[in-house]
Structure formats: C-alpha cells, structure tokens
Scaffold this motif. Sequence first.
Motif, PDB file in Angstrom:
ATOM      1  N   GLN A  18     -29.815  11.430  33.677  1.00 45.25           N
ATOM      2  CA  GLN A  18     -30.160  10.321  34.574  1.00 45.25           C
ATOM      3  C   GLN A  18     -28.946   9.441  34.842  1.00 45.25           C
ATOM      4  N   PHE A  19     -28.151   9.200  33.799  1.00 46.80           N
ATOM      5  CA  PHE A  19     -26.995   8.324  33.948  1.00 46.80           C
ATOM      6  C   PHE A  19     -25.947   8.939  34.874  1.00 46.80           C
ATOM      7  N   LEU A  20     -25.727  10.239  34.777  1.00 51.18           N
ATOM      8  CA  LEU A  20     -24.750  10.892  35.649  1.00 51.18           C
ATOM      9  C   LEU A  20     -25.096  10.655  37.116  1.00 51.18           C
ATOM     10  N   LYS A  21     -26.370  10.753  37.440  1.00 54.50           N
ATOM     11  CA  LYS A  21     -26.799  10.529  38.822  1.00 54.50           C
ATOM     12  C   LYS A  21     -26.714   9.052  39.191  1.00 54.50           C
ATOM     13  N   LEU A  22     -27.160   8.169  38.301  1.00 56.38           N
ATOM     14  CA  LEU A  22     -27.105   6.729  38.554  1.00 56.38           C
ATOM     15  C   LEU A  22     -25.673   6.267  38.809  1.00 56.38           C
ATOM     16  N   ALA A  23     -24.730   6.821  38.065  1.00 54.53           N
ATOM     17  CA  ALA A  23     -23.326   6.423  38.178  1.00 54.53           C
ATOM     18  C   ALA A  23     -22.605   7.143  39.325  1.00 54.53           C
ATOM     19  N   ASN A  24     -23.354   7.953  40.082  1.00 54.13           N
ATOM     20  CA  ASN A  24     -22.793   8.722  41.195  1.00 54.13           C
ATOM     21  C   ASN A  24     -21.670   9.661  40.761  1.00 54.13           C
ATOM     22  N   LEU A  25     -21.781  10.189  39.546  1.00 55.47           N
ATOM     23  CA  LEU A  25     -20.806  11.159  39.068  1.00 55.47           C
ATOM     24  C   LEU A  25     -21.197  12.575  39.483  1.00 55.47           C
ATOM     25  N   ILE A  26     -22.470  12.745  39.873  1.00 55.95           N
ATOM     26  CA  ILE A  26     -22.994  14.019  40.363  1.00 55.95           C
ATOM     27  C   ILE A  26     -23.956  13.735  41.512  1.00 55.95           C
ATOM     28  N   GLU A  27     -24.384  14.799  42.189  1.00 58.02           N
ATOM     29  CA  GLU A  27     -25.281  14.651  43.340  1.00 58.02           C
ATOM     30  C   GLU A  27     -26.761  14.758  42.992  1.00 58.02           C
ATOM     31  N   ALA A  32     -26.567  18.129  37.320  1.00 59.99           N
ATOM     32  CA  ALA A  32     -26.392  17.598  35.960  1.00 59.99           C
ATOM     33  C   ALA A  32     -26.609  18.707  34.942  1.00 59.99           C
ATOM     34  N   LYS A  33     -27.679  19.456  35.109  1.00 62.49           N
ATOM     35  CA  LYS A  33     -27.988  20.547  34.182  1.00 62.49           C
ATOM     36  C   LYS A  33     -26.832  21.544  34.131  1.00 62.49           C
ATOM     37  N   THR A  34     -26.294  21.890  35.289  1.00 59.92           N
ATOM     38  CA  THR A  34     -25.221  22.875  35.381  1.00 59.92           C
ATOM     39  C   THR A  34     -23.931  22.396  34.722  1.00 59.92           C
ATOM     40  N   VAL A  35     -23.487  21.177  35.055  1.00 65.64           N
ATOM     41  CA  VAL A  35     -22.201  20.702  34.525  1.00 65.64           C
ATOM     42  C   VAL A  35     -22.282  20.412  33.027  1.00 65.64           C
ATOM     43  N   ALA A  37     -24.338  22.000  30.848  1.00 72.09           N
ATOM     44  CA  ALA A  37     -24.394  23.306  30.186  1.00 72.09           C
ATOM     45  C   ALA A  37     -23.024  23.986  30.163  1.00 72.09           C
ATOM     46  N   ALA A  38     -22.202  23.710  31.170  1.00 75.30           N
ATOM     47  CA  ALA A  38     -20.869  24.307  31.258  1.00 75.30           C
ATOM     48  C   ALA A  38     -19.856  23.601  30.361  1.00 75.30           C
ATOM     49  N   GLY A  39     -20.280  22.507  29.710  1.00 74.07           N
ATOM     50  CA  GLY A  39     -19.370  21.788  28.818  1.00 74.07           C
ATOM     51  C   GLY A  39     -18.370  20.909  29.547  1.00 74.07           C
ATOM     52  N   LEU A  40     -18.698  20.500  30.777  1.00 69.59           N
ATOM     53  CA  LEU A  40     -17.779  19.698  31.581  1.00 69.59           C
ATOM     54  C   LEU A  40     -17.949  18.196  31.400  1.00 69.59           C
ATOM     55  N   VAL A  41     -18.968  17.787  30.647  1.00 73.12           N
ATOM     56  CA  VAL A  41     -19.258  16.363  30.468  1.00 73.12           C
ATOM     57  C   VAL A  41     -18.872  15.923  29.056  1.00 73.12           C
ATOM     58  N   ARG A  42     -18.194  14.783  28.980  1.00 66.43           N
ATOM     59  CA  ARG A  42     -17.806  14.216  27.685  1.00 66.43           C
ATOM     60  C   ARG A  42     -18.474  12.856  27.525  1.00 66.43           C
ATOM     61  N   VAL A  43     -18.965  12.596  26.329  1.00 65.26           N
ATOM     62  CA  VAL A  43     -19.532  11.289  25.990  1.00 65.26           C
ATOM     63  C   VAL A  43     -18.702  10.751  24.831  1.00 65.26           C
ATOM     64  N   ASN A  44     -18.113   9.595  25.034  1.00 62.60           N
ATOM     65  CA  ASN A  44     -17.234   8.990  24.023  1.00 62.60           C
ATOM     66  C   ASN A  44     -16.177   9.992  23.556  1.00 62.60           C
ATOM     67  N   ASP A  45     -15.611  10.698  24.529  1.00 62.92           N
ATOM     68  CA  ASP A  45     -14.514  11.649  24.325  1.00 62.92           C
ATOM     69  C   ASP A  45     -14.904  12.895  23.534  1.00 62.92           C
ATOM     70  N   VAL A  47     -17.354  16.543  23.910  1.00 63.02           N
ATOM     71  CA  VAL A  47     -18.176  17.366  24.804  1.00 63.02           C
ATOM     72  C   VAL A  47     -19.642  17.223  24.412  1.00 63.02           C
ATOM     73  N   GLU A  48     -20.487  17.010  25.406  1.00 65.04           N
ATOM     74  CA  GLU A  48     -21.928  16.860  25.165  1.00 65.04           C
ATOM     75  C   GLU A  48     -22.675  17.929  25.949  1.00 65.04           C
ATOM     76  N   LEU A  49     -23.521  18.691  25.266  1.00 69.96           N
ATOM     77  CA  LEU A  49     -24.264  19.778  25.894  1.00 69.96           C
ATOM     78  C   LEU A  49     -25.751  19.489  26.050  1.00 69.96           C
ATOM     79  N   ARG A  50     -26.184  18.287  25.669  1.00 67.35           N
ATOM     80  CA  ARG A  50     -27.618  17.936  25.749  1.00 67.35           C
ATOM     81  C   ARG A  50     -27.866  16.998  26.926  1.00 67.35           C
ATOM     82  N   ARG A  51     -28.598  17.482  27.921  1.00 64.46           N
ATOM     83  CA  ARG A  51     -28.908  16.647  29.093  1.00 64.46           C
ATOM     84  C   ARG A  51     -29.752  15.441  28.700  1.00 64.46           C
ATOM     85  N   GLY A  52     -30.572  15.589  27.659  1.00 62.30           N
ATOM     86  CA  GLY A  52     -31.451  14.513  27.227  1.00 62.30           C
ATOM     87  C   GLY A  52     -30.823  13.539  26.239  1.00 62.30           C
TER      88      GLY A  52
END
Length: 73
Positions: A18-27, A32-35, A37-45, A47-52
């Motif tokens: 939800q945050f990725l979309k709210l922050a306009n980092l994705i469409e 969100a699910k795709t990026v 799962a691909a390991g492209l998202v980092r939380v506090n530096d 890699v985060e693989l859990r959308r929830g």
Amino acid sequence: MSDPIDVPIDDGAIRLGQFLKLANLIESGAEAKTVIAAGLVRVNDEVELRRGRQLQVGDVVAIAGHSARVSGG
C-alpha cells in the motif's frame, strides 16, 4: 540515491504494498507484488520480500533509486 520524501499516513502503520502506491513509487498493486517478489524493494536498507510487511513511522522504503519515509499524519 536521493534523500527520501516524507509520505504521511493516517494510522500508525501501513502495509508495504500500500505504501509503495501511496508514495507513487509504483503504478499498481500488481506492480508492487512483482517488484517486491523480485527483491527490488528495500526497507531500512534491507531487501524486503513480504508485500504485507507492516511499516511504522520512520521506516524508509527504496526502489529504483527513489526513496520515501513513512511519516505521521
């Protein structure tokens, strides 16, 4: 990487997808699910693989050279 933009949320926590979309980092939620799962998202530096993943105020989310920080509403 650029300095993170502050993105206010109404509650004390928000899910990563939800945050990725709210922050306009994705469409879309599907993107969100795709990026995530691909390991492209980092939380506090880290890699985060859990959308929830529950984000709290102060957490920084980064993707593709852009970053956003969860801030209080």
